[in-house]
Motif scaffolding. Structure first.
Motif, PDB file in Angstrom:
ATOM      1  N   ASP A  99       0.809  -1.210   0.000  1.00  0.00           N
ATOM      2  CA  ASP A  99       0.000   0.000   0.000  1.00  0.00           C
ATOM      3  C   ASP A  99       0.852   1.275   0.000  1.00  0.00           C
ATOM      4  O   ASP A  99       0.394   2.338   0.382  1.00  0.00           O
ATOM      5  CB  ASP A  99      -0.976   0.025   1.187  1.00  0.00           C
ATOM      6  CG  ASP A  99      -2.409   0.158   0.708  1.00  0.00           C
ATOM      7  OD1 ASP A  99      -2.616   0.208  -0.521  1.00  0.00           O
ATOM      8  OD2 ASP A  99      -3.311   0.236   1.554  1.00  0.00           O
ATOM      9  N   THR A 100       2.114   1.152  -0.387  1.00  0.00           N
ATOM     10  CA  THR A 100       2.953   2.329  -0.606  1.00  0.00           C
ATOM     11  C   THR A 100       3.529   2.212  -2.021  1.00  0.00           C
ATOM     12  O   THR A 100       3.560   1.127  -2.585  1.00  0.00           O
ATOM     13  CB  THR A 100       4.143   2.397   0.374  1.00  0.00           C
ATOM     14  OG1 THR A 100       5.074   1.358   0.036  1.00  0.00           O
ATOM     15  CG2 THR A 100       3.691   2.241   1.814  1.00  0.00           C
TER      16      THR A 100
ATOM     17  N   LYS B 240      -4.249  -1.439  -1.908  1.00  0.00           N
ATOM     18  CA  LYS B 240      -5.670  -1.429  -1.562  1.00  0.00           C
ATOM     19  C   LYS B 240      -6.228  -0.005  -1.674  1.00  0.00           C
ATOM     20  O   LYS B 240      -7.394   0.203  -1.929  1.00  0.00           O
ATOM     21  CB  LYS B 240      -5.870  -1.924  -0.125  1.00  0.00           C
ATOM     22  CG  LYS B 240      -5.552  -3.403   0.054  1.00  0.00           C
ATOM     23  CD  LYS B 240      -6.752  -4.278  -0.259  1.00  0.00           C
ATOM     24  CE  LYS B 240      -6.363  -5.739  -0.307  1.00  0.00           C
ATOM     25  NZ  LYS B 240      -5.568  -6.060  -1.513  1.00  0.00           N
ATOM     26  N   ASP B 241      -5.361   0.963  -1.426  1.00  0.00           N
ATOM     27  CA  ASP B 241      -5.771   2.365  -1.366  1.00  0.00           C
ATOM     28  C   ASP B 241      -5.864   2.962  -2.774  1.00  0.00           C
ATOM     29  O   ASP B 241      -4.848   3.073  -3.462  1.00  0.00           O
ATOM     30  CB  ASP B 241      -4.721   3.118  -0.530  1.00  0.00           C
ATOM     31  CG  ASP B 241      -5.062   4.583  -0.399  1.00  0.00           C
ATOM     32  OD1 ASP B 241      -6.102   4.993  -0.948  1.00  0.00           O
ATOM     33  OD2 ASP B 241      -4.280   5.302   0.252  1.00  0.00           O
TER      34      ASP B 241
ATOM     35  N   ASP C  11      -5.920   5.792  -3.802  1.00  0.00           N
ATOM     36  CA  ASP C  11      -5.074   6.963  -4.019  1.00  0.00           C
ATOM     37  C   ASP C  11      -3.716   6.604  -4.614  1.00  0.00           C
ATOM     38  O   ASP C  11      -3.042   7.467  -5.170  1.00  0.00           O
ATOM     39  CB  ASP C  11      -4.860   7.714  -2.700  1.00  0.00           C
ATOM     40  CG  ASP C  11      -6.028   8.631  -2.403  1.00  0.00           C
ATOM     41  OD1 ASP C  11      -6.869   8.818  -3.306  1.00  0.00           O
ATOM     42  OD2 ASP C  11      -6.106   9.147  -1.271  1.00  0.00           O
ATOM     43  N   TRP C  12      -3.314   5.355  -4.463  1.00  0.00           N
ATOM     44  CA  TRP C  12      -2.016   4.961  -5.026  1.00  0.00           C
ATOM     45  C   TRP C  12      -2.150   4.141  -6.289  1.00  0.00           C
ATOM     46  O   TRP C  12      -1.161   3.682  -6.845  1.00  0.00           O
ATOM     47  CB  TRP C  12      -1.181   4.170  -3.987  1.00  0.00           C
ATOM     48  CG  TRP C  12      -0.599   5.050  -2.941  1.00  0.00           C
ATOM     49  CD1 TRP C  12      -0.862   5.032  -1.600  1.00  0.00           C
ATOM     50  CD2 TRP C  12       0.334   6.112  -3.139  1.00  0.00           C
ATOM     51  NE1 TRP C  12      -0.151   6.011  -0.963  1.00  0.00           N
ATOM     52  CE2 TRP C  12       0.592   6.682  -1.877  1.00  0.00           C
ATOM     53  CE3 TRP C  12       0.993   6.643  -4.265  1.00  0.00           C
ATOM     54  CZ2 TRP C  12       1.466   7.758  -1.702  1.00  0.00           C
ATOM     55  CZ3 TRP C  12       1.858   7.714  -4.094  1.00  0.00           C
ATOM     56  CH2 TRP C  12       2.082   8.260  -2.817  1.00  0.00           C
ATOM     57  N   TYR C  13      -3.375   3.944  -6.757  1.00  0.00           N
ATOM     58  CA  TYR C  13      -3.592   3.151  -7.971  1.00  0.00           C
ATOM     59  C   TYR C  13      -2.862   3.746  -9.170  1.00  0.00           C
ATOM     60  O   TYR C  13      -2.828   4.954  -9.331  1.00  0.00           O
ATOM     61  CB  TYR C  13      -5.086   3.130  -8.335  1.00  0.00           C
ATOM     62  CG  TYR C  13      -5.922   2.117  -7.611  1.00  0.00           C
ATOM     63  CD1 TYR C  13      -5.410   1.365  -6.565  1.00  0.00           C
ATOM     64  CD2 TYR C  13      -7.246   1.923  -7.979  1.00  0.00           C
ATOM     65  CE1 TYR C  13      -6.210   0.453  -5.910  1.00  0.00           C
ATOM     66  CE2 TYR C  13      -8.050   1.009  -7.322  1.00  0.00           C
ATOM     67  CZ  TYR C  13      -7.521   0.278  -6.280  1.00  0.00           C
ATOM     68  OH  TYR C  13      -8.309  -0.623  -5.632  1.00  0.00           O
TER      69      TYR C  13
END
Lengths: 273, 304
Positions: B160-161, B241-242, B244-246
């Protein structure tokens, strides 16, 4: 090298390690040796997927490479006007991400606003639904072919360009026709490229994942969670939390792929000498 | 279509082969037609994408797929909606993708150039074995690596980073292979020996002699690693999962999947326009740089 170790060697080692364990509802995680491997070899879902990618491989790869070779030979023959235009245009689909290609073709296949519906209406025919269970594999094959024909063509074309022109001159003096030149000079000269392209295509077939996983939403009845071994491994770990068994499937597929790639390479090279 | 008609008459080699004149034109037409069919096959879906990016959501269903909908040309409106939908998340995904490409593909190319140069120009024991490992590395299925990498990264707190995407992207076995064969052909060993005799250190030789000669190969590898990272779907799917990082691939798929979710808004017109926006940069890069990467491929990538 450190990066290589971190993202390549360590995961493989870890993968092999966890494939030897099993997590049970009662009793937690325990060492089970090769039990997961026995389970996989007796798992009909696994064989189902493996059979499917195998079928995909023997049908799709020859069609794709055949088209690519045809295009490369045609462009190399110097008989096309605007050969450069042909070359770059046929290559363009390679720049389209598999996700976009699958979404796009999915729309075109679909009966909502798809071309299939349009064609059926316009000509009063009844083309079978590409997203139905009978045709889904062929439909996916078409998407993959579309994505990679140009790429393979370019590989072949590049190899054709480095053949010394003196060979052609000699052949013409000997009275060889175009087909003879293709058979006796061009094809042998690009054998290396053919072998490499075949290996990469085989690897690609065994790793089939993106296209089925995108189309799955459009064709939930036709694409199961064990549609391909890779998809199966993914479903096992991220929907079923069965990391150990998933790693086992992945390792078996890695081994199968490497063995086949190796055999193709050996055979291809032996014919060359 | 003029291409098809003119080709036989103006074939450069035609005058030489007058004696086989009877078979020649027929063969050329077949070849040209066959190539034309492949060309259409490659282009029609792209045309479909462009045409349908001009339609409204209703127009998509109502009109013929390969022609514009009556009385509407909404390309610009669709682009605006794509960029502003859900607080402009598309722009965010675009920037994420750029970040992954710059760091991942840039780094992968750098490592591939270093590695390929080293493998091609320095003799060390076990070089043949490295070839097997490189091909093997290409052969290992994505999941075989992705699942354990995910487990490792989640223990390290990297999932997730952006790091979860960038670090695995740094390795490109195919890029290394391409660079290796390219360096073999492009750099004469005598040149390196001459530089060494003149007292140039290994690093200086690499940067002043190696890099300029490798330039077409570097462009080629950079383009291919860029495509690989730009198009990457599997790795982000597992790692992130986030939203915003897709990257764009995951984002577009999420939009596409909205239609099948309960209560999700159906935005197929934005999916199509977004897809078009996503492929334009890559197509532009390929067209602008074609001189370099094609010579790079021809010069080294596929010779044995």
């Amino acid at each position: 090298m450190a990066v290589f170790a971190l993202v390549f060697l360590a995961p493989i080692a870890y993968s092999i390690y966890i494939s030897l364990f099993k997590t049970r509802l009662i009793g937690g995680t325990s060492f089970v040796g090769l039990e997961n491997y026995q389970q996989a070899l007796a798992d009909p879902n696994f064989w189902d997927g493996l059979f499917r990618v195998g079928l995909f491989l023997v049908v799709q790869v020859p069609i794709m490479l055949g088209l690519a070779l045809l295009a490369a030979l045609a462009i190399d023959s110097g008989r096309l006007h605007g050969a450069g235009f042909f070359r770059i245009t046929i290559f363009l689909p390679y720049a389209v991400p598999a996700v976009v290609a699958a979404i796009m073709w999915g729309f075109m296949y679909g009966n909502q606003f798809g071309l299939v519906g349009n064609i059926n209406e316009a000509f009063g025919v009844n083309i079978p639904a590409p997203l139905g269970p009978d045709w889904i594999l062929a439909s996916i094959g078409n998407i993959v072919t579309w994505e990679f024909v140009g790429y393979n063509m370019l590989i072949f074309y590049s190899a054709l360009r480095v053949i010394p022109a003196s060979l052609y001159e000699a052949a013409e003096i000997d009275g060889a026709g175009q087909f003879r030149i293709i058979r006796s000079i061009k094809l042998p000269a690009i054998r290396g490229a053919l072998v490499i392209a075949t290996i990469f295509s085989i690897i690609g077939s065994f790793q089939l994942f993106t296209e089925p996983s995108i189309l799955q939403k459009l064709a939930p009845n036709a694409i199961t969670t064990f549609f391909t071994p890779n998809y199966y491994a993914y479903s096992l770990s991220f929907n079923g939390q069965q990391y150990n068994y998933s790693a086992t499937i992945a390792i078996i597929m890695g081994l199968v792929t490497m063995i086949i790639a190796y055999v193709i390479q050996l055979r291809g090279m032996r014919k060359g000498s | 279509m003029t291409t098809l008609q003119d080709a036989p008459a103006t074939t450069p080699a035609a005058p030489k082969k007058v004696k086989r004149y009877s078979t020649k034109p027929r063969k050329s037409i077949t070849l040209t037609l066959a190539t034309g069919v492949i060309l259409l096959y490659s282009v029609v879906p792209l045309l479909w994408l462009v045409i349908n990016a001009t339609k409204s959501r209703e127009g998509l269903t109502d009109s013929f797929g390969l022609w514009f909908a009556d009385g509407e040309f909404l390309l610009w409106d669709n682009i605006v909606s794509t960029l502003t939908y859900d607080d402009g998340i598309f722009g965010r995904w675009f920037l994420n993708t750029l970040l992954y490409v710059l760091a991942g593909a840039g780094g992968a190319t750098f490592l591939a150039v270093l590695g390929g140069y080293g493998l091609a120009k320095f003799n060390f024991p076990g070089r043949g074995g490295v070839f097997a490992v490189v091909i093997g590395a290409v052969a290992v299925p994505g999941t075989a690596l992705a699942v354990p990498t995910f487990l490792m990264f989640s223990q390290m707190g990297l999932t997730d980073t952006p790091w979860a995407i960038i670090i695995p992207s740094l390795i490109s076995p195919f890029g290394l292979y391409l660079m290796w064969t390219f360096a073999n052909d492009a750099i004469p060993t005598e040149l390196l020996e001459a530089a060494r005799v003149d007292g140039s250190g290994e690093f200086r030789t690499f940067f002043q002699v190696g890099i300029p000669l490798l330039a077409p190969g570097i462009v080629t590898v950079l383009l291919f690693t860029t495509v690989a990272t730009w198009n990457n779907y599997f790795l982000p799917l597992i790692m992130l999962k986030d939203p915003d990082w897709y990257p764009l691939t995951l984002g577009l798929n999420a939009w596409n999947a909205q239609a099948t979710t309960n209560g999700g808004e159906v935005i197929f017109h934005l999916v199509i326009t977004g897809s078009l926006l996503m492929i334009i940069p890559l197509i532009a890069a390929f067209l602008l740089l074609q001189r370099y990467w094609q010579s790079g491929l021809a010069a080294g990538s596929v010779k044995e």
